[in-house]
Motif scaffolding. Structure first.
Motif, PDB file in Angstrom:
ATOM      1  N   THR A  33       5.525  36.556 -26.128  1.00 51.35           N
ATOM      2  CA  THR A  33       6.819  36.821 -26.771  1.00 51.35           C
ATOM      3  C   THR A  33       7.035  38.308 -26.970  1.00 51.35           C
ATOM      4  OG1 THR A  33       6.576  34.708 -27.951  1.00 51.35           O
ATOM      5  CG2 THR A  33       8.269  36.224 -28.742  1.00 51.35           C
ATOM      6  N   LEU A  36       7.709  39.978 -23.544  1.00 54.35           N
ATOM      7  CA  LEU A  36       9.076  39.702 -23.104  1.00 54.35           C
ATOM      8  C   LEU A  36      10.083  40.534 -23.881  1.00 54.35           C
ATOM      9  CD1 LEU A  36       8.972  35.810 -22.699  1.00 54.35           C
ATOM     10  CD2 LEU A  36       9.206  37.493 -20.874  1.00 54.35           C
ATOM     11  N   LEU A  37       9.866  40.662 -25.186  1.00 54.90           N
ATOM     12  CA  LEU A  37      10.777  41.455 -26.011  1.00 54.90           C
ATOM     13  C   LEU A  37      10.769  42.915 -25.576  1.00 54.90           C
ATOM     14  CD1 LEU A  37      12.695  41.495 -28.436  1.00 54.90           C
ATOM     15  CD2 LEU A  37      10.722  41.886 -29.907  1.00 54.90           C
ATOM     16  N   ILE A  40      12.624  43.208 -22.192  1.00 58.53           N
ATOM     17  CA  ILE A  40      14.074  43.109 -22.412  1.00 58.53           C
ATOM     18  C   ILE A  40      14.598  44.409 -23.016  1.00 58.53           C
ATOM     19  CG2 ILE A  40      15.852  41.944 -23.782  1.00 58.53           C
ATOM     20  CD1 ILE A  40      14.181  39.364 -23.456  1.00 58.53           C
ATOM     21  N   LEU A  95      15.099  36.421 -18.148  1.00 59.99           N
ATOM     22  CA  LEU A  95      14.225  36.952 -19.201  1.00 59.99           C
ATOM     23  C   LEU A  95      14.701  36.494 -20.580  1.00 59.99           C
ATOM     24  CD1 LEU A  95      13.610  40.637 -17.993  1.00 59.99           C
ATOM     25  CD2 LEU A  95      11.896  38.815 -18.167  1.00 59.99           C
ATOM     26  N   LEU A  96      16.018  36.504 -20.789  1.00 59.12           N
ATOM     27  CA  LEU A  96      16.564  36.058 -22.076  1.00 59.12           C
ATOM     28  C   LEU A  96      16.260  34.583 -22.318  1.00 59.12           C
ATOM     29  CD1 LEU A  96      20.075  37.794 -22.219  1.00 59.12           C
ATOM     30  CD2 LEU A  96      17.929  38.563 -23.226  1.00 59.12           C
ATOM     31  N   PHE A  99      12.507  34.219 -23.021  1.00 56.40           N
ATOM     32  CA  PHE A  99      12.213  34.708 -24.372  1.00 56.40           C
ATOM     33  C   PHE A  99      12.730  33.718 -25.418  1.00 56.40           C
ATOM     34  CE2 PHE A  99      13.684  37.115 -28.125  1.00 56.40           C
ATOM     35  CZ  PHE A  99      12.467  37.608 -28.564  1.00 56.40           C
ATOM     36  N   SER A 100      13.926  33.178 -25.196  1.00 56.70           N
ATOM     37  CA  SER A 100      14.496  32.203 -26.141  1.00 56.70           C
ATOM     38  C   SER A 100      13.644  30.944 -26.197  1.00 56.70           C
ATOM     39  CB  SER A 100      15.926  31.851 -25.733  1.00 56.70           C
ATOM     40  OG  SER A 100      16.747  33.003 -25.711  1.00 56.70           O
ATOM     41  N   SER A 102      10.445  30.701 -25.535  1.00 53.68           N
ATOM     42  CA  SER A 102       9.207  31.040 -26.241  1.00 53.68           C
ATOM     43  C   SER A 102       9.433  31.103 -27.742  1.00 53.68           C
ATOM     44  CB  SER A 102       8.672  32.384 -25.726  1.00 53.68           C
ATOM     45  OG  SER A 102       7.514  32.784 -26.424  1.00 53.68           O
ATOM     46  N   LEU A 103      10.577  31.678 -28.146  1.00 53.21           N
ATOM     47  CA  LEU A 103      10.877  31.814 -29.576  1.00 53.21           C
ATOM     48  C   LEU A 103      11.127  30.449 -30.209  1.00 53.21           C
ATOM     49  CD1 LEU A 103      11.092  34.246 -31.468  1.00 53.21           C
ATOM     50  CD2 LEU A 103      13.561  34.215 -31.116  1.00 53.21           C
ATOM     51  N   CYS A 106       7.787  28.621 -30.431  1.00 50.70           N
ATOM     52  CA  CYS A 106       6.976  29.266 -31.474  1.00 50.70           C
ATOM     53  C   CYS A 106       7.483  28.877 -32.859  1.00 50.70           C
ATOM     54  CB  CYS A 106       7.016  30.780 -31.291  1.00 50.70           C
ATOM     55  SG  CYS A 106       6.026  31.690 -32.495  1.00 50.70           S
ATOM     56  N   HIS A 181      14.294  33.864 -36.660  1.00 52.37           N
ATOM     57  CA  HIS A 181      14.192  33.413 -35.270  1.00 52.37           C
ATOM     58  C   HIS A 181      15.517  32.851 -34.767  1.00 52.37           C
ATOM     59  CE1 HIS A 181       9.511  32.985 -35.091  1.00 52.37           C
ATOM     60  NE2 HIS A 181       9.916  34.173 -35.490  1.00 52.37           N
TER      61      HIS A 181
END
Length: 450
Positions: A33, A36-37, A40, A95-96, A99-100, A102-103, A106, A181
């Protein structure tokens, strides 16, 4: 045979489940995460540094092959990767999404589980459970009822089971990270909505002219060009305020929104950081230029010539045009201007400096009388529609709310009564010193009741 096939099928299902949960563990890994952040953020910065949605000629001129920026960044690499429209490229959107995902995973596997665990009544029934706490004490008290009243007075929610007590407060502190989140996810959703359904156009518009907003748009894949079919923009006037040093202080555009019949629907003066809003479209003041000049030679009619921006090694902009002095265009001069204040420079046909001239001042050159009547400015406008903006604002609101809630301490206190001995202990996830003081006050209050 049936048993053997069933066994093979179950093994395959078990293998798929194992691979699925391995993938989930990889996606929910906090290290992924963070990576990726950072990626981005890196590409978002590149989208800020590299001009977006410009023409091919602009990138060829700004990012040539030799010398290449940083030794490798050239115009064809920028166009091939999509750095000229970063925020709408498939890989940036991927990528967004990653990342979303994964978030979200999580949030549900870690933060939601932590919230559920914190919301449970968790009684300590063994002395060693309290004694291992960093903050604990032992008191000689026959009844635990006074402790209940004291804890309630400290705004704790108290649960009692026989001779044990569990008290907590600040459960909102556990909800805060989840809201953070979701705030980030909503911001990302708003950004994607804006990239896919919005549009952007930048253009230079001469004063006293009109244009249709949907005439030349950089449209998102799902946006519509019908948004301004029944209205257009008229630049009533463009002007610049200069400071005492002669440099630009602020530039303004007086704009009117008009329908196809010419009826004015809205009128407003815009400047930098003060845009015009209409029908979901925002018009920003971003730049300025000189579009043309009005000239009279001898006693002839006043005619208008376009002016073009000229390259120069200095920091300021200059514009120029060529003025014919004879009708057969066999002879002429060059006119150079750097602003709209009225002072211009004349160069003769050989390129030699001839004279300075101001608007309204006649000048005789090669037997002809030249008079500059007016410099006409052009306003640089950015026309933008972004349906994702309200979603982004909502996401930022949730983000700020979640951050504030995250600062609320989640404090827990346990009490265990054994005969005439009372064990009390507690812990908190932040504000440790304040919690120590609070627990000490509770113990002092109990001491006074003995």
């Amino acid at each position: 045979m049936i048993t053997s096939n069933l066994s093979i099928t179950l093994n395959k299902v078990s293998s798929l489940k194992l691979k699925f949960w391995r993938m989930i563990r990889v996606i929910t890994d906090i290290r992924l995460t963070i990576i990726l952040l950072l990626v981005i953020a890196l590409f978002s910065i590149s989208g800020t540094l590299i001009e977006q949605e410009k023409s091919l000629e602009f990138y060829q001129k700004t990012y040539p092959h030799s010398p290449a920026l940083f030794g490798f960044l050239t115009w064809n690499l920028i166009l091939e990767i999509g750095l000229n429209h970063v925020y709408s490229t498939w890989w940036f959107l991927f990528l967004l999404v990653l990342f979303s995902t994964s978030l979200i995973l999580c949030t549900f596997t870690r933060q939601w589980s932590a919230l559920k665990a914190a919301n449970k009544w968790n009684f300590y029934k063994k002395p060693y459970q309290l004694q291992k706490l960093a903050l604990s004490s032992e008191l000689k008290i026959e009844k635990i009822i006074p402790i209940v009243n004291i804890l309630k007075g400290k705004k704790y929610k108290v649960f009692q089971e026989n001779n044990t007590i569990y008290a907590r407060k600040g459960i909102f502190g556990k909800v805060g990270p989840i809201i953070v989140h979701f705030g980030i996810l909503i911001i990302l959703c708003g950004s994607v909505i804006g990239s896919l359904t919005g549009f952007l156009e930048q253009r230079m518009v001469p004063s006293k002219s009109e244009f249709k907003v949907n005439s030349n748009l950089n449209l998102g894949p799902f946006s519509t060009s019908e948004i301004s079919r029944d209205w257009k923009v008229r630049v009533n006037r463009f002007w610049i305020d200069y400071n005492s040093k002669g440099t630009v202080d602020q530039f303004y555009s007086n704009l009117s929104i008009i329908n196809d019949e010419g009826k004015e629907l809205k009128k407003e003066t815009i400047y930098v950081n003060k845009p015009l809003h209409y029908n979901g479209v925002t018009i920003y003041q971003t730049n300025w230029g000189i579009s043309s000049v009005q000239i009279q030679i001898d006693d002839g009619n006043i005619f208008q010539l376009p002016m073009v921006s000229l390259e120069n090694d200095d920091q300021f902009k200059i514009w120029g045009t060529w003025i014919p002095l004879k009708s057969d265009l066999s002879e002429g001069i060059s006119l150079i201007a750097k602003d709209l204040q009225g002072t211009m420079i004349i160069y003769d046909q050989e390129g030699n400096l001839y004279s300075a001239i101001r608007t309204g001042m006649p000048l005789t050159i090669n037997g002809a009388q030249l008079k500059i009547h007016k410099l006409i400015g052009s306003t640089g406008l950015q026309i933008k529609a972004d349906p994702g903006v309200p979603v982004v604002y909502m996401g930022f609101g949730l983000l700020m709310l979640g951050v504030i809630m995250s600062y609320v301490s989640h404090s827990q206190v346990w009490v265990l009564q054994i005969n005439k001995t009372c064990l009390i202990g507690g812990k908190t996830n932040r504000s440790q010193i304040a919690f120590e003081k609070e627990l000490k006050d509770i113990i002092d209050s109990l001491e006074c009741l003995k």
